[in-house]
Design an enzyme around this catalytic site. Structure first.
Site, mmCIF file in Angstrom:
data_model
loop_
_atom_site.group_PDB
_atom_site.id
_atom_site.type_symbol
_atom_site.label_atom_id
_atom_site.label_comp_id
_atom_site.label_asym_id
_atom_site.label_seq_id
_atom_site.Cartn_x
_atom_site.Cartn_y
_atom_site.Cartn_z
ATOM 1 N N SER A 45 86.628 63.293 -41.035
ATOM 2 C CA SER A 45 86.208 64.455 -40.242
ATOM 3 C C SER A 45 85.322 64.027 -39.080
ATOM 4 O O SER A 45 85.389 64.598 -37.994
ATOM 5 C CB SER A 45 85.470 65.458 -41.139
ATOM 6 O OG SER A 45 84.275 64.893 -41.644
ATOM 7 N N HIS A 59 88.722 64.558 -44.056
ATOM 8 C CA HIS A 59 87.886 64.481 -45.246
ATOM 9 C C HIS A 59 86.860 63.375 -45.067
ATOM 10 O O HIS A 59 87.203 62.262 -44.666
ATOM 11 C CB HIS A 59 88.747 64.206 -46.488
ATOM 12 C CG HIS A 59 87.948 64.008 -47.745
ATOM 13 N ND1 HIS A 59 87.969 62.833 -48.457
ATOM 14 C CD2 HIS A 59 87.113 64.838 -48.397
ATOM 15 C CE1 HIS A 59 87.169 62.948 -49.507
ATOM 16 N NE2 HIS A 59 86.647 64.148 -49.494
ATOM 17 N N SER A 60 85.593 63.688 -45.333
ATOM 18 C CA SER A 60 84.534 62.688 -45.314
ATOM 19 C C SER A 60 84.447 62.014 -43.938
ATOM 20 O O SER A 60 84.337 62.687 -42.912
ATOM 21 C CB SER A 60 84.772 61.667 -46.432
ATOM 22 O OG SER A 60 83.674 60.789 -46.582
ATOM 23 N N LEU A 61 84.547 60.692 -43.883
ATOM 24 C CA LEU A 61 84.458 59.972 -42.610
ATOM 25 C C LEU A 61 85.590 60.372 -41.662
ATOM 26 O O LEU A 61 85.419 60.346 -40.437
ATOM 27 C CB LEU A 61 84.498 58.463 -42.861
ATOM 28 C CG LEU A 61 84.377 57.560 -41.634
ATOM 29 C CD1 LEU A 61 83.039 57.745 -40.943
ATOM 30 C CD2 LEU A 61 84.587 56.093 -42.013
#
Length: 702
Positions: free
Chosen positions: A353, A349-351
């Site tokens: 990924s 999720h977010s960073l």
């Protein structure tokens, strides 16, 4: 004196219903020597949230296993019983519930039979096991001898009165300060007492399927909180797992009934605590200004994680933590599930990924398992690497040194690791040394990554390593050694991911269609339309073609009503516009046409109608191409990054979210944990690799 009202139906407080042979009246006298039925216990654990205790029941399956171990006398030994799908162990003797895969406060476990209603939230709280046995003994005596109005004093000097099987109350002690001391009384508001878990309306889950088909590691983004309620990654992944269980029951019912599938296990990967335990928080505290204290601490704890990842020192800490934690969890999972034969996928999720993407692009593919089935692949890979070096030297007009590099078995990767000292030791003169070193540095600066050769270049790629095409990229924004994973992920899921933005900032303008992750063949970029952090990937692969991302089907099998209404209104406005333009054009032509005799009026009208009809037809045709484009959208090929399938998937916004995009932007970035549509896509793609499909294909799905 016995009370005049004492019901006889004692089964109300027991786990089994009394046989309805002689149902007594409400005010009937109880029979002396009534039949006593033992209470069936249920196991609970105490969950502490924000200094508030809440007693949560184990699933029926886990409670039965705990009771079986307790009944066998194993609680006198240090026996460990796995619960909650194997994610928690219960130490029976210590009465403790311990997390297996992550760090968490130890929870108290209790074998519960008697409960009283709490003061604050009206939730039932179990009595201690010792006092519950006293209550049960008093109840048994009252039922057997038909002697009620029993008074018991709890260890905390609270009074419990058993009036009859239907009425049992609990009084708080009221302390009276006098010289003679205080005695517990029946003053205060009475609280209800219940016997047996079936009488407290507790939501008890049945339990999770024992069979695990697939394992998914989930990596969080910036900060310790992962959603709008500031919950940890463990709590958010718990929600994701619970939604997956409900989606399996709703959309894979046939496969479950045929025992083809069990469930998918999701395990959280936490790197934030390791990063902030390096002492960096203390250093930041010294230089943080005292004003707007909460905002500055929030920034230090969350936003700065992005800058930490772009720092060579802390980037190494982050990637080492993520890789080692996933490897540790994988080995621990295999130890606890020796029969597991499924695959492993990863989600970020977010960073998180971006961290996973960088890790995956820097994995070393096993040549022996090349998808094109080359024989002698290790030798082939080595020969190919030497050929790459030969091409580079030819490009630099240094072909006479090819034999020197071939003798040292120097491939492209080794060449990019060379220093001036290494080249000097190989006997390369100063001039050629400078050319080679300049080439290496210019390549790294231009691409902000270390390029590695495509193991099977696509047809027509005569120079797959030239400056114009970048078939393989291994982003190295900073100097970091990326660890290797102990497994090959099946699919990589990115939720609300900024991968596309970071690649662009690093100087990667285009991803070659022939590029694929070395060890992972599946990649899905899932995002909410209002997510301010999410970016697309497909336009970097196919920059010359404009097309929309794949609309993620609603888990109930259709588009949301407000989206269908919006499309319907758009279609209607196009129709009205086309009809209006057609009418105006006909009117203008009739106005500008010269007047005809009255005798020819009828034929003129017929000609006008024919012309109008001929002109209306072209106006309606522009409507058809959008529909055709929509039908062809799933057929767009976007390279090998996801095996030729679509990569970008957009969620459907909720009706309330469509009123104001900015208001729901933050919620859009944190919505994935409880999104049924997201979870269903993850399950669909995972089980598709095993040849198992949904009960009914969703419209619009690939």
């Amino acid at each position: 004196i016995r009370p005049p009202r004492s019901p006889v139906r004692r089964g109300i407080m027991s786990t089994q219903e009394q046989p309805p042979a002689q149902p007594p009246a409400e005010g009937a006298e109880p029979d002396p020597g009534g039949r006593y039925e033992a209470v069936v216990p249920h196991w609970f654990y105490c969950k502490v949230t924000d200094s508030r205790e809440r007693w949560v029941p184990f699933s029926t399956q886990d409670s039965e296993r705990l009771e079986e171990a307790h009944g066998a006398g194993r609680d006198k030994e240090d026996v460990v019983v796995p619960t909650s799908g194997g994610r928690y162990d219960v130490h029976l003797q210590k009465r403790q519930r311990v997390a297996v895969y992550w760090e968490e406060e130890v929870s108290e476990v209790r074998r519960c039979t008697w409960f009283y209603k709490g003061d604050k939230d009206n939730k039932y709280i179990p009595y201690s096991e010792t006092f519950s046995e006293e209550l049960e003994e008093a109840y048994r005596t009252a039922v057997t001898l038909d002697e009620w109005k029993k008074k018991l004093e709890s260890p905390s000097r609270e009074i419990i009165i058993l009036h009859n099987p239907k009425l049992m109350v609990h009084y708080h002690p009221v302390a009276t300060s006098d010289d003679w001391g205080s005695t517990p009384t029946e003053q205060g508001r009475p609280r209800t007492v219940k016997r047996g878990v079936e009488n407290i309306a507790a939501e008890i889950p049945n339990g999770e399927p024992l069979q695990i088909d697939h394992l998914v590691f989930v990596v969080h983004g910036i900060g310790p909180a992962c959603d709008i309620r500031f919950r940890s990654i463990v709590q958010c992944v718990n929600d994701f797992r619970n939604v997956s269980l409900s989606m399996l029951q709703a959309h894979f019912k046939k496969a479950q009934e045929q025992q083809q599938i069990g469930r998918v296990e999701f395990l959280p990967v936490n790197w934030h605590s390791s990063l902030h335990s390096t002492g960096v928080d203390v250093d930041l505290e010294r230089i943080t200004l005292p004003s707007i204290n909460r905002l500055r601490h929030f920034i230090n704890d969350t936003i700065l994680d992005v800058f930490f990842y772009n720092s060579s020192t802390y980037c190494q800490t982050i990637v080492d933590t993520v890789a080692s934690e996933m490897n540790r969890l994988y080995q621990l999972f295999l130890q606890r599930n020796p029969l597991f034969k499924g695959g492993v996928s990863i989600a970020g999720h977010s960073l998180g990924s971006l961290i996973l993407f960088d890790l995956l692009t820097n994995q070393k593919a096993d040549p022996e398992e090349d998808e094109h089935g080359e024989e002698g692949s290790r030798t082939t890979s080595s020969n190919r690497g030497i050929k790459e070096v030969r091409e580079i030297l030819k490009k630099l007009e240094l072909s006479e040194y090819c034999d020197v590099f071939e003798k040292e078995k120097m491939d492209r990767q080794a060449l990019f690791l060379c220093t001036e000292k290494n080249l000097k030791e190989m006997g390369i003169p100063l001039g050629p040394r400078m050319k080679i070193l300049h080439y290496i540095s210019s390549e790294e600066e231009m691409q902000v990554c270390l390029l590695r050769g495509d193991e099977q270049p696509g047809p027509g790629l005569e120079n797959p390593y030239g400056e114009e095409t970048v078939p393989q990229l291994q982003p190295k924004p900073v100097s970091a050694n990326y660890p290797q994973l102990n497994y090959k992920p099946t699919i990589f899921f990115a939720f609300g991911s900024p991968i596309g933005m970071f690649l662009t900032v690093r100087g990667v303008k285009r991803i070659n269609p022939n590029y694929s992750l070395p060890t992972c063949k599946g990649f899905f970029n899932i995002f909410h339309p209002f997510d301010p952090v999410a970016y697309r990937i497909e336009p970097m692969i196919v920059p010359d073609l404009e097309f929309e991302p794949m609309l993620l089907p609603h888990h109930k099998g259709r588009k949301r009503m407000h989206l269908e209404l919006k499309e319907g209104l758009t279609r209607m406005s196009v129709d009205l516009k086309n009809n209006l333009l057609g009418s105006l054009r006909v009117a203008w032509q009739s106005f500008t046409r010269a007047p005809l005799p009255a005798v020819e009026a009828a034929s003129a009208d017929a000609d006008t109608e024919a012309e109008a009809g001929a002109e209306k037809q072209p106006e309606t045709k522009p409507e058809e191409p959008p529909a055709a484009v929509k039908e062809e959208t799933p057929l767009i090929t976007v390279g090998r990054l996801n095996g030729g399938n679509r990569i970008d998937y957009v969620l459907q916004e909720k009706p309330i979210e469509s009123f104001n995009e900015y208001l729901f932007a933050l919620q859009g970035h944190l919505c994935y944990w409880e999104s049924e549509d997201t979870v269903l896509l993850v399950l669909k793609e995972i089980y598709q690799t095993q040849g198992i499909a949904l009960d009914q294909p969703l419209p619009g799905s690939q």
